[in-house]
Write an enzyme that holds these catalytic residues in place. Sequence first.
Site, PDB file in Angstrom:
ATOM      1  N   HIS A   1       0.757  -1.253   0.158  1.00 46.69           N
ATOM      2  CA  HIS A   1      -0.033  -0.023  -0.068  1.00 46.69           C
ATOM      3  C   HIS A   1       0.704   1.152   0.030  1.00 46.69           C
ATOM      4  O   HIS A   1       0.344   2.292   0.381  1.00 46.69           O
ATOM      5  CB  HIS A   1      -0.996  -0.067   1.238  1.00 46.69           C
ATOM      6  CG  HIS A   1      -1.950  -1.051   0.993  1.00 46.69           C
ATOM      7  ND1 HIS A   1      -2.829  -1.634   2.064  1.00 46.69           N
ATOM      8  CD2 HIS A   1      -2.279  -1.786  -0.034  1.00 46.69           C
ATOM      9  CE1 HIS A   1      -3.489  -2.616   1.675  1.00 46.69           C
ATOM     10  NE2 HIS A   1      -3.394  -2.463   0.621  1.00 46.69           N
TER      11      HIS A   1
ATOM     12  N   THR B   1      -3.655  -8.278  10.530  1.00 49.93           N
ATOM     13  CA  THR B   1      -4.472  -8.081   9.457  1.00 49.93           C
ATOM     14  C   THR B   1      -5.739  -8.412   9.587  1.00 49.93           C
ATOM     15  O   THR B   1      -5.984  -9.691   9.942  1.00 49.93           O
ATOM     16  CB  THR B   1      -3.860  -8.415   8.255  1.00 49.93           C
ATOM     17  OG1 THR B   1      -4.575  -7.985   7.013  1.00 49.93           O
ATOM     18  CG2 THR B   1      -3.215  -9.650   8.022  1.00 49.93           C
TER      19      THR B   1
ATOM     20  N   ILE C   1       0.759  -9.851  19.546  1.00 47.67           N
ATOM     21  CA  ILE C   1       1.786 -10.119  18.573  1.00 47.67           C
ATOM     22  C   ILE C   1       3.268  -9.931  19.338  1.00 47.67           C
ATOM     23  O   ILE C   1       4.077 -10.317  18.852  1.00 47.67           O
ATOM     24  CB  ILE C   1       1.530  -9.041  17.375  1.00 47.67           C
ATOM     25  CG1 ILE C   1       0.335  -9.313  16.390  1.00 47.67           C
ATOM     26  CG2 ILE C   1       2.714  -8.939  16.510  1.00 47.67           C
ATOM     27  CD1 ILE C   1      -0.176  -8.210  15.639  1.00 47.67           C
TER      28      ILE C   1
END
Length: 241
Positions: A117, A188, A227
């Site tokens: 992106h 995500t 994470i």
Amino acid sequence: MSDLIELWERSERVVALTGAGMSTDSGIPDFRGPNGVWTKNPGAQAMFDIQTYVEDEEVRRKAWEGRRSHPAWTAEPNAGHIALAALQNAGRLGPILTQNIDGLHQKAGGMDVVELHGTIWETECLTCHDRVPTADTLQREEADPRCLRCGGILKTATISFGQRLDPQVLDAAIDAARRADLMVAIGTSLQVMPAAGLADMARHLAVVNASPTPYDEQADVVAREPIGEILPEVARALAHL
């Protein structure tokens, strides 16, 4: 966590697909989470639509105001970024395919990072496609800066809704995904195409995300641990940190 380590260990070619949740521990909010940018301010999504951005000067002014205070300028890589870089250096991780625009993977020492992106660190003219460092554009202190070469509308070199991904970048990501024995999707939502579609291409899939994703049912492993905890544990096990 042990299931992820075991799957990772027996996979010869591993790629990572990272999203906004990767950078929340670095102080960069995600979009759809409980404290996400669009959750708190649904109207902010208009600034990420290319047609609205081009047609509405006020939207551009608000977008540039937000860019001046964007946390990416001062953010530092978190434990997750550092763990992925360590796994790459140890030969246990191949390319990092990221939906993020903050450059934190590279800042952590990550290699072969495919920025699906784009990047906030450069500004691009929508007319002549001239690129300059975003810092140079911000130093002009203009509410709606224009291209110094042709006078066209400027925007950070990021992909907005309604814009196509760079074909070469997308091809590189597809090639990496198809070669992979394992794709690890980290932080995500796997909702934004075509990036999310990469999860269909690897032989095996692991999902590391706090919230459910559309790919959980087909994933070999789904991990909900933070994470910043699970990736350092993987790195300790496989990169011998």
